[in-house]
Design a protein around this motif. Structure first.
Motif, PDB file in Angstrom:
ATOM      1  N   LEU A   1       0.937  -1.084   0.067  1.00 10.98           N
ATOM      2  CA  LEU A   1       0.140   0.063  -0.114  1.00 10.98           C
ATOM      3  C   LEU A   1       0.952   1.200  -0.163  1.00 10.98           C
ATOM      4  CD1 LEU A   1      -2.974   0.800   0.132  1.00 10.98           C
ATOM      5  CD2 LEU A   1      -2.715   0.911   2.718  1.00 10.98           C
ATOM      6  N   MET A   2       0.742   2.088  -1.015  1.00  6.82           N
ATOM      7  CA  MET A   2       1.438   3.534  -0.906  1.00  6.82           C
ATOM      8  C   MET A   2       3.075   3.002  -0.905  1.00  6.82           C
ATOM      9  SD  MET A   2      -1.011   5.621  -1.106  1.00  6.82           S
ATOM     10  CE  MET A   2      -0.587   7.243  -0.344  1.00  6.82           C
ATOM     11  N   GLY A   3       3.468   2.219  -1.499  1.00  8.30           N
ATOM     12  CA  GLY A   3       4.888   1.709  -1.575  1.00  8.30           C
ATOM     13  C   GLY A   3       5.375   1.040  -0.130  1.00  8.30           C
ATOM     14  N   ASP A   4       4.598   0.920   0.667  1.00  3.40           N
ATOM     15  CA  ASP A   4       4.958   0.206   1.948  1.00  3.40           C
ATOM     16  C   ASP A   4       4.467  -1.327   1.714  1.00  3.40           C
ATOM     17  OD1 ASP A   4       6.196   2.082   3.488  1.00  3.40           O
ATOM     18  OD2 ASP A   4       4.539   2.976   3.618  1.00  3.40           O
ATOM     19  N   LEU A   5       5.276  -2.026   2.198  1.00  4.30           N
ATOM     20  CA  LEU A   5       4.760  -3.470   2.335  1.00  4.30           C
ATOM     21  C   LEU A   5       3.939  -3.577   3.741  1.00  4.30           C
ATOM     22  CD1 LEU A   5       4.864  -6.548   1.864  1.00  4.30           C
ATOM     23  CD2 LEU A   5       6.960  -6.947   3.063  1.00  4.30           C
ATOM     24  N   ILE A   6       2.813  -3.968   3.634  1.00  2.95           N
ATOM     25  CA  ILE A   6       1.927  -3.684   4.788  1.00  2.95           C
ATOM     26  C   ILE A   6       2.034  -5.246   5.614  1.00  2.95           C
ATOM     27  CG2 ILE A   6      -0.433  -3.569   5.667  1.00  2.95           C
ATOM     28  CD1 ILE A   6       0.595  -0.883   4.600  1.00  2.95           C
ATOM     29  N   GLU A   7       1.722  -6.163   4.837  1.00  2.00           N
ATOM     30  CA  GLU A   7       1.648  -7.370   5.524  1.00  2.00           C
ATOM     31  C   GLU A   7       2.345  -8.388   4.545  1.00  2.00           C
ATOM     32  OE1 GLU A   7      -2.178  -8.209   7.324  1.00  2.00           O
ATOM     33  OE2 GLU A   7      -1.441 -10.145   8.038  1.00  2.00           O
ATOM     34  N   TYR A   8       2.705  -9.630   5.169  1.00  2.00           N
ATOM     35  CA  TYR A   8       3.373 -10.588   4.317  1.00  2.00           C
ATOM     36  C   TYR A   8       3.248 -11.947   5.036  1.00  2.00           C
ATOM     37  CZ  TYR A   8       6.872 -13.460   1.762  1.00  2.00           C
ATOM     38  OH  TYR A   8       7.417 -14.651   0.935  1.00  2.00           O
ATOM     39  N   ASP A   9       2.326 -12.968   4.507  1.00  4.14           N
ATOM     40  CA  ASP A   9       2.205 -14.127   5.204  1.00  4.14           C
ATOM     41  C   ASP A   9       1.525 -15.250   4.383  1.00  4.14           C
ATOM     42  OD1 ASP A   9       1.708 -15.798   7.504  1.00  4.14           O
ATOM     43  OD2 ASP A   9       0.793 -14.126   8.713  1.00  4.14           O
ATOM     44  N   GLU A  10       1.025 -16.435   5.085  1.00  2.00           N
ATOM     45  CA  GLU A  10       0.661 -17.396   4.381  1.00  2.00           C
ATOM     46  C   GLU A  10      -0.701 -17.021   3.664  1.00  2.00           C
ATOM     47  OE1 GLU A  10       2.108 -20.699   4.165  1.00  2.00           O
ATOM     48  OE2 GLU A  10       3.698 -19.937   5.356  1.00  2.00           O
ATOM     49  N   THR A  11      -0.961 -17.294   2.384  1.00  2.00           N
ATOM     50  CA  THR A  11      -1.964 -16.779   1.741  1.00  2.00           C
ATOM     51  C   THR A  11      -3.240 -17.177   2.308  1.00  2.00           C
ATOM     52  OG1 THR A  11      -1.110 -17.117  -0.398  1.00  2.00           O
ATOM     53  CG2 THR A  11      -3.343 -16.906  -0.578  1.00  2.00           C
ATOM     54  N   ASP A  12      -3.392 -18.551   3.019  1.00  2.00           N
ATOM     55  CA  ASP A  12      -4.627 -18.753   3.497  1.00  2.00           C
ATOM     56  C   ASP A  12      -4.937 -17.620   4.908  1.00  2.00           C
ATOM     57  OD1 ASP A  12      -4.915 -20.655   1.864  1.00  2.00           O
ATOM     58  OD2 ASP A  12      -3.894 -22.300   3.103  1.00  2.00           O
ATOM     59  N   LYS A  13      -3.735 -17.483   5.317  1.00  2.00           N
ATOM     60  CA  LYS A  13      -4.051 -16.855   6.827  1.00  2.00           C
ATOM     61  C   LYS A  13      -4.506 -15.270   6.216  1.00  2.00           C
ATOM     62  CE  LYS A  13      -2.060 -15.551  11.109  1.00  2.00           C
ATOM     63  NZ  LYS A  13      -1.861 -14.156  10.745  1.00  2.00           N
ATOM     64  N   MET A  14      -3.836 -14.470   5.115  1.00  2.00           N
ATOM     65  CA  MET A  14      -4.082 -13.381   4.957  1.00  2.00           C
ATOM     66  C   MET A  14      -5.537 -13.171   4.561  1.00  2.00           C
ATOM     67  SD  MET A  14      -1.540 -11.086   4.226  1.00  2.00           S
ATOM     68  CE  MET A  14      -1.307 -10.408   2.526  1.00  2.00           C
ATOM     69  N   PHE A  15      -6.081 -14.295   3.760  1.00  2.00           N
ATOM     70  CA  PHE A  15      -7.216 -14.134   3.112  1.00  2.00           C
ATOM     71  C   PHE A  15      -8.421 -14.414   4.508  1.00  2.00           C
ATOM     72  CE2 PHE A  15      -5.135 -13.685  -0.599  1.00  2.00           C
ATOM     73  CZ  PHE A  15      -5.875 -12.745  -1.346  1.00  2.00           C
ATOM     74  N   THR A  16      -8.023 -15.062   5.345  1.00  2.00           N
ATOM     75  CA  THR A  16      -9.119 -15.382   6.413  1.00  2.00           C
ATOM     76  C   THR A  16      -8.914 -14.470   7.775  1.00  2.00           C
ATOM     77  OG1 THR A  16      -7.755 -17.167   6.927  1.00  2.00           O
ATOM     78  CG2 THR A  16      -9.749 -17.759   5.668  1.00  2.00           C
ATOM     79  N   ASP A  17      -7.780 -14.411   7.972  1.00  2.00           N
ATOM     80  CA  ASP A  17      -7.400 -13.872   9.255  1.00  2.00           C
ATOM     81  C   ASP A  17      -6.087 -12.799   9.121  1.00  2.00           C
ATOM     82  OD1 ASP A  17      -7.216 -13.181  11.878  1.00  2.00           O
ATOM     83  OD2 ASP A  17      -6.357 -14.955  12.421  1.00  2.00           O
ATOM     84  N   PRO A  18      -6.174 -11.624   8.371  1.00  2.00           N
ATOM     85  CA  PRO A  18      -5.078 -10.818   8.302  1.00  2.00           C
ATOM     86  C   PRO A  18      -4.979 -10.052   9.662  1.00  2.00           C
ATOM     87  CG  PRO A  18      -7.000  -9.956   7.141  1.00  2.00           C
ATOM     88  CD  PRO A  18      -7.319 -11.229   7.756  1.00  2.00           C
ATOM     89  N   GLU A  19      -3.578  -9.889   9.853  1.00  2.00           N
ATOM     90  CA  GLU A  19      -3.113  -9.151  10.940  1.00  2.00           C
ATOM     91  C   GLU A  19      -3.549  -7.610  10.880  1.00  2.00           C
ATOM     92  OE1 GLU A  19      -0.585  -9.872  13.519  1.00  2.00           O
ATOM     93  OE2 GLU A  19      -0.719 -12.121  12.669  1.00  2.00           O
ATOM     94  N   LYS A  20      -3.212  -7.144   9.901  1.00  2.00           N
ATOM     95  CA  LYS A  20      -3.563  -5.675   9.879  1.00  2.00           C
ATOM     96  C   LYS A  20      -4.873  -5.096   9.237  1.00  2.00           C
ATOM     97  CE  LYS A  20       0.784  -4.345  10.673  1.00  2.00           C
ATOM     98  NZ  LYS A  20       1.905  -4.823   9.949  1.00  2.00           N
TER      99      LYS A  20
END
Lengths: 300, 252
Positions: free
Chosen positions: B221-240
């Protein structure tokens, strides 16, 4: 009410439509009449040599001696045909690579400087009157060749060099446009495979734009083929096939401009010059067809 | 380090004074698909392009930071970019086959990397086309123009072309966004097939696509890496919060 508006409203549009049709129709009619009467005029005069004066067309095309006013009259135009082809093709051989490289420089290597300064300068070359080219050729190139090579300096080499500068804008402009129109992904694709810039230009860019480049070159040849004044000034105007590039010779155009004023309308000599004009015209048609064919190919 | 096909450390990309990618550190695993997602202009494509030094070609672009492949930092002025790009293939959004035959499209790369033998080239062409699932469709017309293929086939040809130089990493910049659903499905199938051998990094606007094909996802987002994780986790339970907002379609 609704019906009456329906009937009335389209009227001005229809009138406009008709005005447009008639106007464009008249314009195209005038153009077609002009072209056809020109072709007819040149052809009817040019063919008189064969029909009225009984000259064998083969003799005109292959004969080596030109002396239509002499006794016996000789109508061999091969030296002129040879001169025209050799000067214009040699000019294209010089200007083709130059034009391509200039286009590559302007588009690929220094787009800012090239597009802002170089392109207008090259296009300016197209606006210089041909007599100026001839004059420069006569006072710069001819003496230069005379000093370096055996002979008078005049001849095919000088003619071709002058012509190459004259057709350079045509070739460069067409090549530049073709180069700029290439899809940008093409070059990136080549770079991403590890090709260098020159490999990309040589292996991807050049083959892709080759039809367009050839179109430019053929148009350049057509222009060189028809150019009279500048060539006439540097070629020497001797009616024979030269043994070197630095020996006086003639082209179709220079032969016509050289003697047209000195002949009587309707005489065999005059008719023979018209025949030369007919050859020139037919060759121009051939060039136009080649360009059309190349353009058709480049679309695939 | 070995399990990673490619690692970026503090990678920043500047276009003139504007910083398009801000100190991004990411590790890409071998034999995996990593998806880069985010709204348009978030820097994900720019980031991708800097991985095989394509940003070198853009005037005024500057890339700082490190990119490691094994023991080598490739974001170094002395790196041989030509051989680097042989190791990292790239596929674009719009298929960009060369105006040459199918065969020549694929033979182009290997030829420049020293394969001159006709037999070897034939073999590479066949193998690459097979891997790109295009062999059956094209084996009878290898010498027809690459442009005679359909859009989806052209894209697979481009993938075959990049495989032909034997890379270990393949970058894909929205490889299916210009294609119809059937062709998209074929490309996705192909990507799943290819990840058994390659480290694949894919930029996509299609969230479902990212969910379908990738093991890991990075959200920009806007040049920043916001979050990097397992795809499954990102789409079900993102941190941010930004991630969940984007994934659930609340913005972007």
């Amino acid at each position: 009410m609704a019906q009456s508006t329906k009937v009335q409203q389209p009227k001005p549009h229809i009138a406009e439509e008709w005005v447009g049709r008639v106007y464009t129709g008249i314009c195209i009619f005038i153009l077609i009449v002009a072209i056809f009467s020109m072709v007819y005029f040149v052809a009817s005069r040019g063919l008189r040599t064969f029909i009225g004066d009984g000259v064998n067309p083969l003799e005109l095309l292959t004969g080596l001696k030109w002396n239509p006013g002499g006794e016996p009259a000789l109508f061999g135009a091969l030296p002129f045909i040879f001169g025209s082809f050799s000067t214009s093709i040699l000019a294209a051989l010089i200007a083709g690579p130059l034009g391509f490289c200039a286009a590559v420089f302007m588009v690929e290597i220094m787009p800012g400087f090239g597009r802002k300064f170089l392109q207008p300068v090259i296009e300016l070359l197209a606006g210089i009157p041909s007599v100026v080219y001839g004059f420069v050729g006569l006072s710069v190139i001819v003496p230069l060749f005379r000093d370096i090579f055996p002979g008078q300096g005049i001849g095919i080499a000088a003619g071709a060099l002058v012509l190459s500068v004259m057709i350079l804008p045509t070739i460069t402009t067409i090549a530049t446009d073709a180069l700029a129109a290439l899809p940008s992904g093409l070059k990136e694709g080549s770079y991403a495979l590890g090709a260098t810039r020159w490999q990309t230009i040589y292996r991807i860019v050049l083959p892709t734009m080759l039809p367009a480049l050839l179109t430019g070159i053929v148009l350049g040849i057509a222009r060189a083929f028809g150019e009279a004044l500048a060539v006439q000034m540097v070629i020497g105007n001797a009616p024979h096939i030269p043994r070197s590039l630095f020996e006086s010779t003639s082209t179709l155009t220079s032969a016509i401009t050289q003697s047209m004023g000195n002949t009587v309308m309707g005489s065999a000599h005059n008719n023979a010059l018209w025949s030369l004009a007919l050859i020139l015209m037919l060759m121009t048609f051939v060039f136009v067809f080649i360009v059309r064919w190349l353009e058709g190919r480049s679309k695939i | 380090m070995q399990q990673y096909g490619l690692s970026a450390k503090d990678l920043s990309v500047y276009y003139g004074p504007k910083q398009a990618v801000k100190n991004v550190s990411l590790d890409f695993a071998n034999k995996q698909v990593t998806a880069l997602i985010g709204p348009s202009g978030c820097g994900k494509s720019t980031f991708l392009r800097s991985l095989n030094r394509m940003n070198d070609l853009i005037d005024g672009a500057k890339v700082t930071g490190e990119i490691w492949i094994g023991e080598e930092n490739i974001n170094h002025p002395k790196t041989d970019v030509v051989s680097l790009r042989q190791r990292i293939g790239m596929v674009w959004q719009r298929p960009n086959p060369f105006h040459k035959s199918i065969y020549e499209n694929i033979a182009f790369g290997p030829r420049y990397h020293g394969v001159k033998n006709k037999k070897q080239l034939d073999e590479i062409v066949e193998q690459s086309l097979r891997k790109a699932a295009l062999w059956e469709e094209t084996k009878d017309r290898l010498h027809k123009s690459g442009l005679s293929l359909s859009g989806g086939q052209q894209q697979r040809l481009c993938i075959a072309r990049s495989i032909a130089v034997k890379p270990s990493i393949i970058l894909m910049d929205e490889p299916a966004s210009a294609l119809d659903p059937v062709s998209t499905a074929k490309i996705e199938e192909l990507i799943t097939e290819l990840k058994q051998e390659y480290c694949i990094i894919i930029v996509t606007h299609n969230m479902h696509q990212a969910a379908r094909i990738s093991e890991k996802t990075a959200f920009f987002l806007m040049g920043d890496l916001i979050e990097y994780d397992e795809t499954d986790k990102m789409f079900t339970d993102p941190e941010k919060k930004e991630t969940s907002d984007y994934i659930s379609g609340r913005f972007g």
